[in-house]
Design a protein around this motif. Structure first.
Motif, PDB file in Angstrom:
ATOM      1  N   ALA A  90       0.817  -1.209   0.000  1.00 60.48           N
ATOM      2  CA  ALA A  90       0.000   0.000   0.000  1.00 60.48           C
ATOM      3  C   ALA A  90       0.853   1.263   0.000  1.00 60.48           C
ATOM      4  CB  ALA A  90      -0.935  -0.011   1.204  1.00 60.48           C
ATOM      5  N   GLY A  91       2.010   1.224   0.656  1.00 61.86           N
ATOM      6  CA  GLY A  91       2.891   2.394   0.689  1.00 61.86           C
ATOM      7  C   GLY A  91       3.415   2.757  -0.691  1.00 61.86           C
ATOM      8  N   GLN A  92       3.824   1.751  -1.443  1.00 58.98           N
ATOM      9  CA  GLN A  92       4.324   2.007  -2.788  1.00 58.98           C
ATOM     10  C   GLN A  92       3.206   2.513  -3.698  1.00 58.98           C
ATOM     11  OE1 GLN A  92       5.988  -1.846  -3.637  1.00 58.98           O
ATOM     12  NE2 GLN A  92       8.081  -1.158  -3.183  1.00 58.98           N
ATOM     13  N   LEU A  93       2.008   1.955  -3.571  1.00 59.44           N
ATOM     14  CA  LEU A  93       0.878   2.414  -4.371  1.00 59.44           C
ATOM     15  C   LEU A  93       0.526   3.860  -4.027  1.00 59.44           C
ATOM     16  CD1 LEU A  93      -1.462  -0.712  -4.372  1.00 59.44           C
ATOM     17  CD2 LEU A  93      -0.169   0.220  -6.273  1.00 59.44           C
ATOM     18  N   GLY A  94       0.537   4.198  -2.764  1.00 61.79           N
ATOM     19  CA  GLY A  94       0.237   5.574  -2.342  1.00 61.79           C
ATOM     20  C   GLY A  94       1.270   6.554  -2.859  1.00 61.79           C
ATOM     21  N   GLY A 105      -1.130  18.198 -11.061  1.00 63.96           N
ATOM     22  CA  GLY A 105      -1.367  19.517 -10.451  1.00 63.96           C
ATOM     23  C   GLY A 105      -0.414  20.556 -10.987  1.00 63.96           C
ATOM     24  N   ALA A 106       0.869  20.215 -11.123  1.00 63.47           N
ATOM     25  CA  ALA A 106       1.858  21.159 -11.652  1.00 63.47           C
ATOM     26  C   ALA A 106       1.528  21.534 -13.093  1.00 63.47           C
ATOM     27  CB  ALA A 106       3.251  20.558 -11.553  1.00 63.47           C
ATOM     28  N   ALA A 107       1.104  20.567 -13.874  1.00 61.90           N
ATOM     29  CA  ALA A 107       0.754  20.855 -15.268  1.00 61.90           C
ATOM     30  C   ALA A 107      -0.475  21.758 -15.328  1.00 61.90           C
ATOM     31  CB  ALA A 107       0.493  19.556 -16.022  1.00 61.90           C
ATOM     32  N   TYR A 108      -1.455  21.529 -14.472  1.00 57.84           N
ATOM     33  CA  TYR A 108      -2.672  22.343 -14.464  1.00 57.84           C
ATOM     34  C   TYR A 108      -2.333  23.780 -14.078  1.00 57.84           C
ATOM     35  CZ  TYR A 108      -7.284  24.033 -13.169  1.00 57.84           C
ATOM     36  OH  TYR A 108      -8.429  24.776 -13.068  1.00 57.84           O
ATOM     37  N   ARG A 109      -1.501  23.943 -13.045  1.00 58.44           N
ATOM     38  CA  ARG A 109      -1.128  25.286 -12.580  1.00 58.44           C
ATOM     39  C   ARG A 109      -0.345  26.031 -13.641  1.00 58.44           C
ATOM     40  NH1 ARG A 109      -0.474  28.496  -8.119  1.00 58.44           N
ATOM     41  NH2 ARG A 109       1.538  29.514  -7.920  1.00 58.44           N
ATOM     42  N   ARG A 110       0.523  25.342 -14.343  1.00 58.99           N
ATOM     43  CA  ARG A 110       1.347  26.002 -15.366  1.00 58.99           C
ATOM     44  C   ARG A 110       0.489  26.534 -16.494  1.00 58.99           C
ATOM     45  NH1 ARG A 110       6.962  25.360 -17.604  1.00 58.99           N
ATOM     46  NH2 ARG A 110       6.729  25.965 -19.758  1.00 58.99           N
ATOM     47  N   TYR A 111      -0.488  25.777 -16.923  1.00 63.67           N
ATOM     48  CA  TYR A 111      -1.316  26.206 -18.047  1.00 63.67           C
ATOM     49  C   TYR A 111      -2.409  27.179 -17.619  1.00 63.67           C
ATOM     50  CZ  TYR A 111       1.095  22.909 -20.972  1.00 63.67           C
ATOM     51  OH  TYR A 111       2.064  22.250 -21.664  1.00 63.67           O
ATOM     52  N   ILE A 133       2.824  10.922  -6.654  1.00 59.04           N
ATOM     53  CA  ILE A 133       3.683  11.457  -7.712  1.00 59.04           C
ATOM     54  C   ILE A 133       2.853  11.811  -8.947  1.00 59.04           C
ATOM     55  CG2 ILE A 133       5.542  10.854  -9.322  1.00 59.04           C
ATOM     56  CD1 ILE A 133       6.832   9.269  -7.025  1.00 59.04           C
ATOM     57  N   VAL A 134       1.926  10.937  -9.344  1.00 62.36           N
ATOM     58  CA  VAL A 134       1.088  11.203 -10.510  1.00 62.36           C
ATOM     59  C   VAL A 134       0.206  12.421 -10.248  1.00 62.36           C
ATOM     60  CG1 VAL A 134      -0.810  10.292 -11.910  1.00 62.36           C
ATOM     61  CG2 VAL A 134       1.142   8.851 -11.373  1.00 62.36           C
ATOM     62  N   ALA A 135      -0.387  12.522  -9.053  1.00 59.80           N
ATOM     63  CA  ALA A 135      -1.245  13.660  -8.729  1.00 59.80           C
ATOM     64  C   ALA A 135      -0.438  14.956  -8.715  1.00 59.80           C
ATOM     65  CB  ALA A 135      -1.917  13.439  -7.373  1.00 59.80           C
ATOM     66  N   GLY A 136       0.778  14.931  -8.183  1.00 62.90           N
ATOM     67  CA  GLY A 136       1.631  16.127  -8.177  1.00 62.90           C
ATOM     68  C   GLY A 136       1.970  16.576  -9.584  1.00 62.90           C
TER      69      GLY A 136
END
Length: 178
Positions: free
Chosen positions: A148-152, A163-169, A157-160
């Motif tokens: 579960a730790g590795q999945l989390g 989010g960074a891509a959304y903020r940039r655009y 990482i994918v969510a970050g």
């Protein structure tokens, strides 16, 4: 569109020409009667059966059968078979032509003299498996071995990254006056 029609016509013409020329290539051995040598592969000194098919009426008279490896044989009318003994001095591995002549028409069939050397069969070689234990199958698909730790961590990482891509655009450009 015109080019497709021209190309289609050219291909069809070439195909028709090839099919029309094909019978000419095999016309050298067409006779009104059937014939054959049985067996087609023999040893020197063996007996062969010479066959003439008279059912279609293409061979009504005497049939003369000749070859460099046996004496000329005559098959009388109303008979369909005769035998001949292959000469002992026939060359092993050679292919001789047997000529069948009946009513002025001649056709040929091959007669192969068996080689005096036996052809050895290949010896099977045992194959040692590279991985003697086989493959590891059935471990639960692509999530096998993950906790579960590795999945989390992977989800974080994918969510970050998203989010960074959304903020940039979504950031206002300097031209917007902000």
């Amino acid at each position: 569109m015109h080019a497709i029609r021209v190309a289609s016509a050219a291909l069809l013409s070439a195909g028709a020409l090839a099919l029309a020329a094909a019978p000419v290539a095999v016309a050298g051995n067409i006779t009104p009667f059937g014939f054959g040598v049985e067996p087609e592969i023999v040893d020197p000194g063996d007996t062969v059966t010479l066959r003439v098919d008279r059912a279609g009426g293409g061979c009504k008279g005497h049939a003369q059968v000749s070859s460099p490896v046996f004496d000329t044989v005559t098959i009388p009318p109303k008979k369909a078979k005769a035998t001949a003994v292959v000469d002992w001095d026939a060359r092993p591995g050679a292919v001789y032509q047997v000529a069948f002549t009946c009513d002025g028409v001649t056709g040929t069939a091959p007669l192969t003299i068996a080689s005096d050397r036996p052809v050895p069969l290949p010896t099977p070689v045992p194959v040692e498996p590279e991985h003697p234990r086989g493959v590891h199958a059935g471990e639960g698909g692509s999530f096998a071995g993950l906790d579960a730790g590795q999945l989390g961590l992977g989800a974080l990482i994918v969510a970050g990254a998203l989010g960074a891509a959304y903020r940039r655009y979504r950031r206002p450009s300097p031209e917007d006056g902000a």
